[in-house]
Design an enzyme around this catalytic site. Structure first.
Site, PDB file in Angstrom:
ATOM      1  N   LYS A 112     -33.110   9.688  17.906  1.00  0.00           N
ATOM      2  CA  LYS A 112     -33.524   9.392  16.534  1.00  0.00           C
ATOM      3  C   LYS A 112     -33.781  10.698  15.789  1.00  0.00           C
ATOM      4  O   LYS A 112     -34.547  11.549  16.234  1.00  0.00           O
ATOM      5  CB  LYS A 112     -34.802   8.545  16.559  1.00  0.00           C
ATOM      6  CG  LYS A 112     -35.148   7.889  15.253  1.00  0.00           C
ATOM      7  CD  LYS A 112     -36.241   6.853  15.465  1.00  0.00           C
ATOM      8  CE  LYS A 112     -36.575   6.119  14.182  1.00  0.00           C
ATOM      9  NZ  LYS A 112     -37.616   5.091  14.415  1.00  0.00           N
ATOM     10  N   ARG A 182     -30.021  -5.933  17.841  1.00  0.00           N
ATOM     11  CA  ARG A 182     -31.018  -6.549  16.983  1.00  0.00           C
ATOM     12  C   ARG A 182     -30.543  -7.924  16.525  1.00  0.00           C
ATOM     13  O   ARG A 182     -29.349  -8.238  16.579  1.00  0.00           O
ATOM     14  CB  ARG A 182     -31.268  -5.657  15.762  1.00  0.00           C
ATOM     15  CG  ARG A 182     -31.632  -4.215  16.135  1.00  0.00           C
ATOM     16  CD  ARG A 182     -31.155  -3.232  15.075  1.00  0.00           C
ATOM     17  NE  ARG A 182     -31.311  -1.839  15.496  1.00  0.00           N
ATOM     18  CZ  ARG A 182     -32.409  -1.122  15.326  1.00  0.00           C
ATOM     19  NH1 ARG A 182     -33.453  -1.655  14.720  1.00  0.00           N
ATOM     20  NH2 ARG A 182     -32.466   0.117  15.740  1.00  0.00           N
ATOM     21  N   ASP A 253     -33.566  -6.779  11.120  1.00  0.00           N
ATOM     22  CA  ASP A 253     -32.948  -5.640  11.799  1.00  0.00           C
ATOM     23  C   ASP A 253     -33.952  -4.842  12.608  1.00  0.00           C
ATOM     24  O   ASP A 253     -33.587  -3.846  13.248  1.00  0.00           O
ATOM     25  CB  ASP A 253     -32.247  -4.726  10.788  1.00  0.00           C
ATOM     26  CG  ASP A 253     -33.181  -4.221   9.704  1.00  0.00           C
ATOM     27  OD1 ASP A 253     -33.634  -5.048   8.892  1.00  0.00           O
ATOM     28  OD2 ASP A 253     -33.477  -3.007   9.668  1.00  0.00           O
ATOM     29  N   ASP A 263     -38.703  -0.109  16.752  1.00  0.00           N
ATOM     30  CA  ASP A 263     -38.817   0.430  15.400  1.00  0.00           C
ATOM     31  C   ASP A 263     -40.270   0.527  14.933  1.00  0.00           C
ATOM     32  O   ASP A 263     -40.765  -0.310  14.192  1.00  0.00           O
ATOM     33  CB  ASP A 263     -37.987  -0.394  14.405  1.00  0.00           C
ATOM     34  CG  ASP A 263     -36.509  -0.155  14.573  1.00  0.00           C
ATOM     35  OD1 ASP A 263     -36.140   0.821  15.230  1.00  0.00           O
ATOM     36  OD2 ASP A 263     -35.705  -0.951  14.055  1.00  0.00           O
TER      37      ASP A 263
END
Length: 498
Positions: A112, A182, A253, A263
């Protein structure tokens, strides 16, 4: 563990091959050696991991030739209840997947802050240090609380500059999760690659729910697949509720298909108990507040499950959604009773809700209120080992207005009587010690670590990581700040930092 790249078996419309854009002069903020050991990736040195997290994948490529093919995944989603269209990995790359040789279970390595991708939209593909540290600590905190969540191998900061509210140093995090598929993946395929939808579903079941896949007929039990996703999602959200965790941005998502937390954006752990507290400063209507999380979980599933209408019947979809409701209720009620040291029963459930009502009316600290029940049961013995819990109980008593004491006395009377009738104090205390944490990642704790990191001092990140590794036992490395309720100026909404 062996390296695979299972997702590459899918149609190439679903992803793009991308090489990370390395960061300049990277420095390690933190490295999770226990996780590295667990994954069997001990051949890499700290310097190797520094390179990998900065975007130079050669150290991993050297130990697994041809297995590393970084990709940005396409997905879509409903954000704040509205169709947002195509989204995708705008600043992250699935760099590799590991497979447990014994169980077949997949583990994703996801970088990320890796730079621009075709799905970056108006972003720069980079991550801030604050959000990276929050995610590193947040995932670790939930795992320490026995709640499925992504974890991270490590975090770095660099000399690469990015523009946010101010000019900042770009950071990166190497996330580890059992699944990055997802709910929004199904929305994307149904909208933009509808001809591939059934094949996609079957291959996803093969990868993540293999017990529902028939490898002879190349078919799968799609109805049961949706039912199990619903059950796993329900358990996850029920466990969030039980520790006061607020995800903050439950878009379709942002939820995966295995029921593990993914997330970490504007998340928070509840302090003074307010089920309507908005912890995401972008959530102007309060859609994703704590009390709405169970309902939003069902809404997300219902919205995405509509895309399966050509594959299974509406009755089968309805059955999956009913399963969500049943599993959530059962998991939450059982957990609420355990937090009181009790087995699940209707009287115990009602005692739990009465306590929550008292806590809400006077904004009592969520975590401390449940942990203090240990002292409440131990009062006759006044055991030295529970001095911390006695301190919590005293502080909570002082925070209650005089008018509330009669309501508290009534609840305490009924609770102690019920404990006496149904269990022993020792058994109740033992159970509460195992489910009511002393430590959660309070916002002011995370902020303190981030402020130190901005000064080049990463010791507080390491201390919090160690503290949250075992949140149920008192630790010598703890400070008074780790268990106090936030001051008024510290209870703030968190932004969706990018």
């Amino acid at each position: 563990m062996k390296f695979v790249h299972d997702y590459l078996k899918h149609d190439e419309r679903l992803y793009r091959h991308i090489t990370p854009t390395p960061l300049d002069n990277p420095k390690l903020i933190a490295l999770n050696h226990p996780l590295i050991d667990q994954l069997g990736l001990t051949a890499l040195s700290d310097d190797d991991w520094l390179s990998v997290i900065s975007g130079i994948l050669a150290p991993l490529s050297d130990i697994t030739p041809h297995a590393l093919q970084p990709i940005a995944m396409a997905y879509a989603g409903h954000q704040f209840g509205q169709w947002a269209g195509q989204l995708g990995d705008g600043r992250g790359l699935l760099i590799a997947q590991l497979q447990d040789a014994k169980t077949g279970r997949l583990i994703d390595l996801h970088l990320k802050g890796a730079g621009l991708t075709p799905y970056s939209r108006r972003g720069d593909g980079r991550a801030m240090m604050a959000s990276s540290i929050r995610e590193y600590l947040g995932g670790h905190a939930l795992n320490g609380l026995n709640i499925p969540a992504s974890d991270a191998i490590g975090v770095i900061v660099s000399d690469t500059r990015i523009q946010r509210q101010y000019i900042e140093s770009a950071a990166a995090l190497l996330r580890v999760s059992d699944c990055h598929v997802r709910l929004g993946h199904f929305e994307w395929v149904s909208m933009y690659a509808a001809d591939y939808f059934e094949e996609f579903v079957i291959k996803i079941i093969q990868s993540y729910y293999p017990h529902l896949y028939d490898d002879v007929q190349n078919t799968a039990n799609i109805a049961e697949f949706l039912t199990e996703i619903a059950a796993n999602t329900a358990r996850m959200i029920a466990k969030w509720q039980l520790v006061g965790f607020c995800h903050g941005v439950m878009n379709t998502d942002n939820l995966n298909i295995t029921g593990s937390t993914l997330d970490f954006g504007p998340f928070a752990f509840m302090e003074g108990f307010d089920p309507t507290w908005i912890n995401n400063h972008s959530d102007h209507t309060g859609r994703y507040v704590y009390q709405n999380q169970p309902m939003i979980g069902r809404w997300n599933l219902s919205t995405v499950y509509r895309t399966f209408g050509l594959l299974i019947t509406q009755d089968e979809i309805d059955h999956a959604l009913t399963t969500y409701e049943t599993v959530f209720t059962d998991t939450y009620h059982d957990g609420l009773c355990q937090k009181l040291g009790l087995k699940m029963s209707e009287p115990a459930i009602q005692l739990g809700y009465r306590l929550l009502t008292l806590m809400q009316a006077h904004r009592l600290d969520y975590t401390n209120s449940f942990r203090a029940l240990i002292a409440l049961l131990d009062q006759d013995d006044h055991s030295k080992q529970f001095e911390h819990e006695y301190g919590l109980l005293t502080n909570l008593m002082h925070s209650l207005p005089h008018a509330a004491h009669s309501q508290r006395h009534e609840w305490v009377h009924d609770y102690l009587n019920y404990v006496q009738k149904t269990t022993t104090k020792a058994d109740a205390i033992s159970l509460m010690q195992s489910v009511n944490p002393i430590y959660v990642l309070r916002n002011h704790m995370a902020e303190r670590a981030i402020e130190s990191a901005h000064q080049g001092d990463f010791d507080e990140v390491a201390r919090l990581f160690a503290l949250l590794d075992n949140p149920y036992q008192q630790q010598t490395i703890a400070t008074v700040d780790d268990t106090r309720t936030a001051f008024a100026n510290e209870t703030v909404a968190v932004s969706c930092l990018s």
